[in-house]
Design an enzyme around this catalytic site. Sequence first.
Site, PDB file in Angstrom:
ATOM      1  N   ALA A 160       2.809 -14.167  -1.879  1.00 49.76           N
ATOM      2  CA  ALA A 160       2.059 -13.227  -2.715  1.00 49.76           C
ATOM      3  C   ALA A 160       1.272 -13.810  -3.890  1.00 49.76           C
ATOM      4  CB  ALA A 160       2.999 -12.150  -3.245  1.00 49.76           C
ATOM      5  N   ALA A 161       1.623 -15.011  -4.391  1.00 50.98           N
ATOM      6  CA  ALA A 161       0.957 -15.498  -5.612  1.00 50.98           C
ATOM      7  C   ALA A 161      -0.466 -15.961  -5.321  1.00 50.98           C
ATOM      8  CB  ALA A 161       1.762 -16.644  -6.216  1.00 50.98           C
ATOM      9  N   PRO A 162      -1.395 -15.770  -6.249  1.00 53.04           N
ATOM     10  CA  PRO A 162      -1.224 -15.200  -7.592  1.00 53.04           C
ATOM     11  C   PRO A 162      -1.223 -13.664  -7.656  1.00 53.04           C
ATOM     12  CG  PRO A 162      -3.474 -15.934  -7.295  1.00 53.04           C
ATOM     13  CD  PRO A 162      -2.753 -16.296  -6.028  1.00 53.04           C
ATOM     14  N   GLY A 163      -1.467 -12.996  -6.541  1.00 53.13           N
ATOM     15  CA  GLY A 163      -1.276 -11.541  -6.598  1.00 53.13           C
ATOM     16  C   GLY A 163      -2.475 -10.692  -6.220  1.00 53.13           C
ATOM     17  N   GLY A 164      -3.532 -11.309  -5.683  1.00 55.76           N
ATOM     18  CA  GLY A 164      -4.718 -10.524  -5.304  1.00 55.76           C
ATOM     19  C   GLY A 164      -4.359  -9.391  -4.359  1.00 55.76           C
ATOM     20  N   LYS A 165      -3.634  -9.760  -3.300  1.00 54.83           N
ATOM     21  CA  LYS A 165      -3.338  -8.728  -2.295  1.00 54.83           C
ATOM     22  C   LYS A 165      -2.196  -7.824  -2.740  1.00 54.83           C
ATOM     23  CE  LYS A 165      -5.814 -11.579   0.578  1.00 54.83           C
ATOM     24  NZ  LYS A 165      -5.910 -13.022   0.527  1.00 54.83           N
TER      25      LYS A 165
ATOM     26  N   GLU B  95       7.094 -14.848  -3.690  1.00 54.55           N
ATOM     27  CA  GLU B  95       6.373 -16.121  -3.716  1.00 54.55           C
ATOM     28  C   GLU B  95       7.415 -17.235  -3.770  1.00 54.55           C
ATOM     29  OE1 GLU B  95       3.301 -17.542  -3.401  1.00 54.55           O
ATOM     30  OE2 GLU B  95       4.370 -19.390  -3.837  1.00 54.55           O
TER      31      GLU B  95
ATOM     32  N   CYS C  25      -7.433 -18.119   4.961  1.00 52.07           N
ATOM     33  CA  CYS C  25      -8.805 -18.330   4.492  1.00 52.07           C
ATOM     34  C   CYS C  25      -9.338 -19.601   5.139  1.00 52.07           C
ATOM     35  CB  CYS C  25      -8.875 -18.361   2.969  1.00 52.07           C
ATOM     36  SG  CYS C  25      -7.808 -19.562   2.204  1.00 52.07           S
TER      37      CYS C  25
END
Length: 418
Positions: free
Chosen positions: A100-105, A123, A221
């Site tokens: 999960a980090a840094p937390g965009g999604k 994370e 990505c």
Amino acid sequence: MKERLGSDFPAFLASYEVPPQRGLRVNTLKISAEEFCRRAPFPLGGRVPWAEDGFYPEEEKPGADPYHFAGLYYLQEPSAMAVGELSADCSKMRVLDLCAAPGGKTTQLASRMKGEGVLIANEVNYARAKILSQNVERMGIANCAVISAAPDSLAALFPFYFDLVLVDAPCSGEGMFKKEPNAIPEWSEENVLMCAARQREILDCAAEMVSAGGHIVYSTCTFAEEEDEWQVEDFLKRHREFALVKEEKLYPHLVRGEGHFCAVLKKKEGETRRTRPFPIVRNAQAERAFHAFGEDFFLEPLKGTLHTLADGRMYLVPAGMPNLAGVSILRLGVELGEWDGKIFKPAHALAMAFGTGAKRKLSLTRAESERYLRGETLQAELAEGWCVVCVEEFPLGLGKCVGGTVKNHLPKGLRKVK
Ligand code: SAM
């Protein structure tokens, strides 16, 4: 890429001559996209076509704006926003963001959940989990626990539990070479294969944690097929209980964004299991102190379950939080504050999640709020006691008013340095 893209290759190559696209996603937990457009402090440069609340900000430093400190938006690469959009309607669900980090999604899922259901943001790297936790706090998310655990240890704790598991996997990052040039020298064919092997393990853990009828959203990505399409094919061969719902690849010569891949997988059959609820620890004296504070501080009492740690830190735990015994917890719902045996001292997270409901609010203009963000003491004719300091009506943090002076309680690590 030349082999893969054929006649599209020159356009793909040319896309590297254009600087990377900035992206901004409005935090609809705090403000609607329409209202943000009306107040936008810089040109928003149009909407991201595939993301309801996403824009292309025309600003060099959108992270330095007071609205960013107030959590009105998250800066997220435009193509990355496609992943949250592809996730099914996830309000009221049990959702795990496994990488999960840094937390965009995480913050995008939280906006879509509208405070309902439970979101577990995990994370594995503890230092990165701390940044994730800060972002969850800034965005005022109340129904989320931030934890740090390896995927296999979570799989052992949560078999068949989640309705949705997001695997935004660590990858070779080919799609981010423009935005993060540091990834270029790290690229090698061996690294692609190493990433693919790691993703395979993470996906197998995710598969164990999805309940019948639930989904995995898998994203990277990178353009490498080993990590994208072939990874999904290979997963479906190993996991006959899953079916592919959708697959999407974003290329920088075809969209205004960098490279991204996303697949949605549905678990057709299997079990659904519940786990034990989070073991709430109650402390009558601490709760009395909090209620006394709350009566003076809030217009309406907060609803939810209070949980007090042995050291006096108190949390408001969202309904449906599962037992997280055995994992390292960085944030559990909203940290309300700390009871030292005599008085209750509110936490910054309380202001960010529930500050709009406070009785005493100091509303600053955007220019004035710069002083608060730099840590300065302010002057204001407010009743004595704790108050919420806001940029316009949006909470930035806490202050304490004594004799016309508002002492600054913005945590030092969150202040603006210049
Ligand atoms: N989802 C994040 C977002 O939207 O902001 C980005 C996640 S990033 C692409 C992948 C994350 O996976 C990194 O934070 C990395 O530390 C983590 N990671 C690395 N190795 C891992 C592993 N073996 N298992 C789980 N996560 C891992």
